[in-house]
Design a protein around this motif. Structure first.
Motif, PDB file in Angstrom:
ATOM      1  N   ILE A  36       0.846  -1.195   0.000  1.00  0.00           N
ATOM      2  CA  ILE A  36       0.000   0.000   0.000  1.00  0.00           C
ATOM      3  C   ILE A  36       0.885   1.249   0.000  1.00  0.00           C
ATOM      4  CG2 ILE A  36      -1.738   1.295   1.312  1.00  0.00           C
ATOM      5  CD1 ILE A  36      -2.665  -1.467   2.424  1.00  0.00           C
ATOM      6  N   ASN A  37       1.866   1.246   0.877  1.00  0.00           N
ATOM      7  CA  ASN A  37       2.852   2.328   0.953  1.00  0.00           C
ATOM      8  C   ASN A  37       3.921   1.904   1.948  1.00  0.00           C
ATOM      9  OD1 ASN A  37       4.030   4.748   0.314  1.00  0.00           O
ATOM     10  ND2 ASN A  37       2.544   6.048   1.338  1.00  0.00           N
ATOM     11  N   ASP A  38       5.012   2.642   2.018  1.00  0.00           N
ATOM     12  CA  ASP A  38       5.985   2.370   3.059  1.00  0.00           C
ATOM     13  C   ASP A  38       5.943   3.495   4.086  1.00  0.00           C
ATOM     14  OD1 ASP A  38       7.168   4.420   1.676  1.00  0.00           O
ATOM     15  OD2 ASP A  38       9.102   3.422   1.425  1.00  0.00           O
ATOM     16  N   MET A  39       6.377   3.167   5.293  1.00  0.00           N
ATOM     17  CA  MET A  39       6.299   4.098   6.410  1.00  0.00           C
ATOM     18  C   MET A  39       7.676   4.299   7.003  1.00  0.00           C
ATOM     19  SD  MET A  39       4.000   5.965   8.093  1.00  0.00           S
ATOM     20  CE  MET A  39       2.573   5.230   7.288  1.00  0.00           C
ATOM     21  N   SER A  40       8.034   5.562   7.247  1.00  0.00           N
ATOM     22  CA  SER A  40       9.316   5.908   7.850  1.00  0.00           C
ATOM     23  C   SER A  40       9.292   5.561   9.341  1.00  0.00           C
ATOM     24  CB  SER A  40       9.570   7.406   7.650  1.00  0.00           C
ATOM     25  OG  SER A  40      10.750   7.803   8.273  1.00  0.00           O
ATOM     26  N   ILE A  41      10.329   4.862   9.818  1.00  0.00           N
ATOM     27  CA  ILE A  41      10.375   4.367  11.196  1.00  0.00           C
ATOM     28  C   ILE A  41      11.058   5.374  12.115  1.00  0.00           C
ATOM     29  CG2 ILE A  41      11.154   2.502  12.712  1.00  0.00           C
ATOM     30  CD1 ILE A  41       9.143   1.565  10.700  1.00  0.00           C
ATOM     31  N   ALA A  42      10.328   5.809  13.145  1.00  0.00           N
ATOM     32  CA  ALA A  42      10.871   6.772  14.111  1.00  0.00           C
ATOM     33  C   ALA A  42      11.808   6.077  15.099  1.00  0.00           C
ATOM     34  CB  ALA A  42       9.738   7.465  14.854  1.00  0.00           C
ATOM     35  N   SER A  43      12.710   6.839  15.664  1.00  0.00           N
ATOM     36  CA  SER A  43      13.710   6.311  16.599  1.00  0.00           C
ATOM     37  C   SER A  43      13.248   6.442  18.044  1.00  0.00           C
ATOM     38  CB  SER A  43      15.026   7.073  16.425  1.00  0.00           C
ATOM     39  OG  SER A  43      14.868   8.419  16.866  1.00  0.00           O
ATOM     40  N   LEU A  44      13.948   5.750  18.923  1.00  0.00           N
ATOM     41  CA  LEU A  44      13.696   5.869  20.358  1.00  0.00           C
ATOM     42  C   LEU A  44      13.910   7.310  20.814  1.00  0.00           C
ATOM     43  CD1 LEU A  44      13.142   4.680  23.159  1.00  0.00           C
ATOM     44  CD2 LEU A  44      15.564   4.035  23.281  1.00  0.00           C
ATOM     45  N   GLN A  45      14.926   7.968  20.285  1.00  0.00           N
ATOM     46  CA  GLN A  45      15.168   9.368  20.655  1.00  0.00           C
ATOM     47  C   GLN A  45      13.980  10.241  20.267  1.00  0.00           C
ATOM     48  OE1 GLN A  45      18.769  11.084  19.058  1.00  0.00           O
ATOM     49  NE2 GLN A  45      18.221  13.157  19.682  1.00  0.00           N
ATOM     50  N   GLN A  46      13.393   9.987  19.094  1.00  0.00           N
ATOM     51  CA  GLN A  46      12.218  10.769  18.679  1.00  0.00           C
ATOM     52  C   GLN A  46      11.033  10.509  19.599  1.00  0.00           C
ATOM     53  OE1 GLN A  46      12.545   9.505  14.441  1.00  0.00           O
ATOM     54  NE2 GLN A  46      12.168  11.665  13.976  1.00  0.00           N
ATOM     55  N   LEU A  47      10.874   9.269  20.036  1.00  0.00           N
ATOM     56  CA  LEU A  47       9.811   8.959  20.995  1.00  0.00           C
ATOM     57  C   LEU A  47      10.024   9.721  22.289  1.00  0.00           C
ATOM     58  CD1 LEU A  47       7.380   7.309  22.046  1.00  0.00           C
ATOM     59  CD2 LEU A  47       9.014   5.520  22.694  1.00  0.00           C
ATOM     60  N   GLU A  48      11.238   9.703  22.799  1.00  0.00           N
ATOM     61  CA  GLU A  48      11.523  10.412  24.051  1.00  0.00           C
ATOM     62  C   GLU A  48      11.299  11.911  23.903  1.00  0.00           C
ATOM     63  OE1 GLU A  48      15.495   9.041  24.649  1.00  0.00           O
ATOM     64  OE2 GLU A  48      14.868   7.177  25.662  1.00  0.00           O
ATOM     65  N   GLU A  49      11.680  12.459  22.747  1.00  0.00           N
ATOM     66  CA  GLU A  49      11.429  13.880  22.489  1.00  0.00           C
ATOM     67  C   GLU A  49       9.931  14.168  22.427  1.00  0.00           C
ATOM     68  OE1 GLU A  49      13.543  14.474  18.874  1.00  0.00           O
ATOM     69  OE2 GLU A  49      15.525  14.652  19.842  1.00  0.00           O
ATOM     70  N   ALA A  50       9.163  13.243  21.872  1.00  0.00           N
ATOM     71  CA  ALA A  50       7.713  13.436  21.763  1.00  0.00           C
ATOM     72  C   ALA A  50       7.070  13.549  23.140  1.00  0.00           C
ATOM     73  CB  ALA A  50       7.086  12.296  20.968  1.00  0.00           C
ATOM     74  N   PHE A  51       7.557  12.765  24.098  1.00  0.00           N
ATOM     75  CA  PHE A  51       7.012  12.862  25.453  1.00  0.00           C
ATOM     76  C   PHE A  51       7.333  14.217  26.085  1.00  0.00           C
ATOM     77  CE2 PHE A  51       6.712   8.105  25.563  1.00  0.00           C
ATOM     78  CZ  PHE A  51       5.382   8.036  25.923  1.00  0.00           C
ATOM     79  N   VAL A  52       8.536  14.699  25.863  1.00  0.00           N
ATOM     80  CA  VAL A  52       8.908  16.022  26.389  1.00  0.00           C
ATOM     81  C   VAL A  52       8.036  17.102  25.743  1.00  0.00           C
ATOM     82  CG1 VAL A  52      10.764  17.744  26.502  1.00  0.00           C
ATOM     83  CG2 VAL A  52      11.270  15.321  26.914  1.00  0.00           C
ATOM     84  N   ILE A  53       7.847  17.009  24.441  1.00  0.00           N
ATOM     85  CA  ILE A  53       7.004  17.967  23.710  1.00  0.00           C
ATOM     86  C   ILE A  53       5.578  17.920  24.235  1.00  0.00           C
ATOM     87  CG2 ILE A  53       5.919  18.346  21.449  1.00  0.00           C
ATOM     88  CD1 ILE A  53       8.700  17.407  20.268  1.00  0.00           C
ATOM     89  N   ALA A  54       5.064  16.697  24.430  1.00  0.00           N
ATOM     90  CA  ALA A  54       3.684  16.546  24.909  1.00  0.00           C
ATOM     91  C   ALA A  54       3.511  17.130  26.303  1.00  0.00           C
ATOM     92  CB  ALA A  54       3.302  15.062  24.902  1.00  0.00           C
ATOM     93  N   GLU A  55       4.509  16.928  27.159  1.00  0.00           N
ATOM     94  CA  GLU A  55       4.421  17.456  28.529  1.00  0.00           C
ATOM     95  C   GLU A  55       4.324  18.984  28.514  1.00  0.00           C
ATOM     96  OE1 GLU A  55       6.589  16.498  32.719  1.00  0.00           O
ATOM     97  OE2 GLU A  55       7.905  16.909  31.018  1.00  0.00           O
ATOM     98  N   LYS A  56       5.128  19.605  27.682  1.00  0.00           N
ATOM     99  CA  LYS A  56       5.094  21.070  27.576  1.00  0.00           C
ATOM    100  C   LYS A  56       3.777  21.549  26.965  1.00  0.00           C
ATOM    101  CE  LYS A  56       7.627  24.968  25.577  1.00  0.00           C
ATOM    102  NZ  LYS A  56       8.781  25.385  24.730  1.00  0.00           N
ATOM    103  N   ALA A  57       3.335  20.892  25.899  1.00  0.00           N
ATOM    104  CA  ALA A  57       2.098  21.300  25.224  1.00  0.00           C
ATOM    105  C   ALA A  57       0.886  21.112  26.122  1.00  0.00           C
ATOM    106  CB  ALA A  57       1.926  20.499  23.936  1.00  0.00           C
ATOM    107  N   GLN A  58       0.914  20.064  26.945  1.00  0.00           N
ATOM    108  CA  GLN A  58      -0.233  19.783  27.803  1.00  0.00           C
ATOM    109  C   GLN A  58      -0.477  20.892  28.811  1.00  0.00           C
ATOM    110  OE1 GLN A  58      -0.423  18.757  31.343  1.00  0.00           O
ATOM    111  NE2 GLN A  58      -2.668  18.656  31.126  1.00  0.00           N
TER     112      GLN A  58
END
Length: 486
Positions: A36-58
């Motif tokens: 159907i399509n291919d998907m770019s795989i995010a890294s563990l570092q990107q996941l950890e950054e996402a949590f920091v971003i979410a905490e600030k945005a929340q």
């Protein structure tokens, strides 16, 4: 009209972001194996950054008005409705679900958003409680919980993702969400696109397209999220529960099921067959609520069995995009092989086939075992396929005992012409949900959805989800000087 194929990345901090691993994952149509399509795989570092971003945005999102949160929920709802014609076939191609199933799933997702819009003002509610201390006023506040870690499965991905994401956002929380990458669009990126269209502030929803090889337990052990919401298998749920308990995190777990469908001696057999056919074969049996065991009173056993087999034998199977198809492919080759292994093991153990199915690619046609004992391995395992066990009960009471003889307790059903007795018996079944004169696959955003025993913890649905996704705080105000004993 949106070209979803362009959205083959993670959605982090309001941006469609390439994964840093350099790896890509091919999303396949389970029926013919086409990409159907291919998907770019995010890294563990990107996941950890996402949590920091979410905490600030929340912290900022929590300050918004109920009206703002409602408007964004309704705008995301508008997106799904406007793009139905693109979403439904993509959902079918990606999940292997029939067009019937995909339309049902999208409608359930829409209903979740509609319900979430009704309880945006539940957060920041204040109750006043009387006090025995003179001059003291007690206020009980309901506040947003914070950041929620959300993990959803491959089978009903849009519905099972949205039932965490929409209430969380409605109640002032932020979410880091990881769908099963096999269904990256349905389980995550279409939802992210809907909230992007709605104007949700950056960072409130982050959708991470990655796999366990890269992130391991990163969704569980990160210190930022206050709650882990997971739908999936019981073994994984136990693992999550152990980690959450160690770190004193809340959990909302909807896990496996061994759902009994009970046909009592006074049941309308034809109607029971109608219900059982739907409850077993919707989405090829790949729903946690699907019927796993059919328990039939001996007085109507042979009649039910004959009629059920005839109906199952006639179900159209094959390409899920054919509007006539009822039984489409299982989600991948591994699941098809697992179903075959269950069937062969049951045959080798001496279980009797009433209908022998066949495998065509990832399609497993209806397979029915008769005269199964509840202690047999085929009766105790969750099939997650078009394979079902039919068990004979000596009495109505025996049927209830058989139904309860499992570690699971998600959904169940009882067929009887005595409605009052049916409800009494329903209360004797140790499961989170029992449906009288219906099948086991039922869901709605305004009921208490969840399981007992090894089928999960917590309840989805309004108002129960409000309690799960908020924190209660007591503030007392002493308006008159208080005399202390020392």
């Amino acid at each position: 009209m949106v070209n979803f194929m362009n959205l083959n990345k993670s959605y982090i901090n309001g941006e469609w972001t390439e994964g840093q691993t350099g790896r890509r994952y091919d999303i396949l149509n389970p029926y013919d194996g086409s990409v159907i399509n291919d998907m770019s795989i995010a890294s563990l570092q990107q996941l950890e950054e996402a949590f920091v971003i979410a905490e600030k945005a929340q912290k900022e999102w929590a300050k918004t008005s109920a009206e703002t949160r409602r408007d964004i929920i309704l705008k995301a709802l508008e997106f799904l409705k406007n793009n139905r014609e693109e979403i439904v076939p993509l959902m079918s191609r990606e999940t292997g679900g029939t067009l019937i199933k995909s339309n049902v799933e999208l409608q359930l997702t829409i209903e979740i958003l509609e319900e979430a819009a009704t309880f945006v003002d539940e957060v920041y509610q204040v109750r006043e409680i009387s006090s025995a201390i003179e001059g003291k006023v007690n206020h009980i506040h309901r506040l947003p919980l914070g950041v929620i870690s959300s993990i959803s499965p491959f089978n009903f991905p849009m519905n099972l993702s949205m039932r965490t994401i929409a209430p969380a956002i409605a109640l002032g929380n932020a979410v880091v969400h990881k769908p099963d990458i096999q269904v990256a669009y349905t389980g995550g990126n279409i939802i992210a696109a809907a909230f992007e269209y709605a104007g949700l502030p950056k960072g409130v929803l982050n959708v991470i397209q990655t796999d366990l090889t890269e992130i391991g337990d990163g969704m569980l052990t990160n210190p930022i999220p206050k709650l882990i919401s997971f739908t999936g298998s019981t073994p994984v749920g136990r693992h999550i529960g152990e980690i959450a308990g160690r770190n004193l995190k809340r959990v909302a777990l909807e896990l496996g099921g061994n759902n009994p469908f009970i046909v009592l001696s006074d049941a309308d057999v034809d109607r029971a067959v109608d219900a059982a056919i739907f409850g077993k074969y919707i989405h090829q049996g790949q729903i946690c609520m699907c019927i796993n065991r059919i328990i039939v009173h001996k007085d109507v056993y042979e009649e039910f069995l004959a009629k059920f087999v005839e109906r199952a034998k006639a179900l159209p199977y094959g390409d899920q995009l054919d509007p006539k198809t009822v039984v489409g492919p299982l989600v991948n080759e591994r699941q098809a092989e697992k179903a075959e292994q269950f069937i062969e093991a049951a045959k080798n153990a001496g279980n009797t086939l009433a209908l022998e199915g066949k495998r065509i690619g990832n399609v497993i046609t209806p397979t029915i075992f008769r005269d199964v004992r509840n202690s047999d391995a085929i009766a105790q395992a969750e099939m997650f396929s078009p394979v079902v066990s039919i068990i004979q009960a000596d009495s109505d009471e025996d049927a209830i005992d058989i139904a309860n003889d499992t570690e699971y307790g998600l959904s169940s059903a009882v067929f009887t012409t005595d409605i009052e007795r049916g409800e009494q018996l329903a209360l004797q079944i140790d499961s989170g949900m029992t449906h009288v004169n219906d099948q086991t696959v039922n869901d709605a955003p305004n009921v208490a959805f969840g399981g007992n025993k090894a089928s999960g913890m917590g309840r989805f649905g309004n108002p129960w989800i409000v309690e799960e996704f908020t924190v209660t705080k007591w503030v007392s105000i002493q308006s008159k000087y208080r005399e202390f004993p020392f």
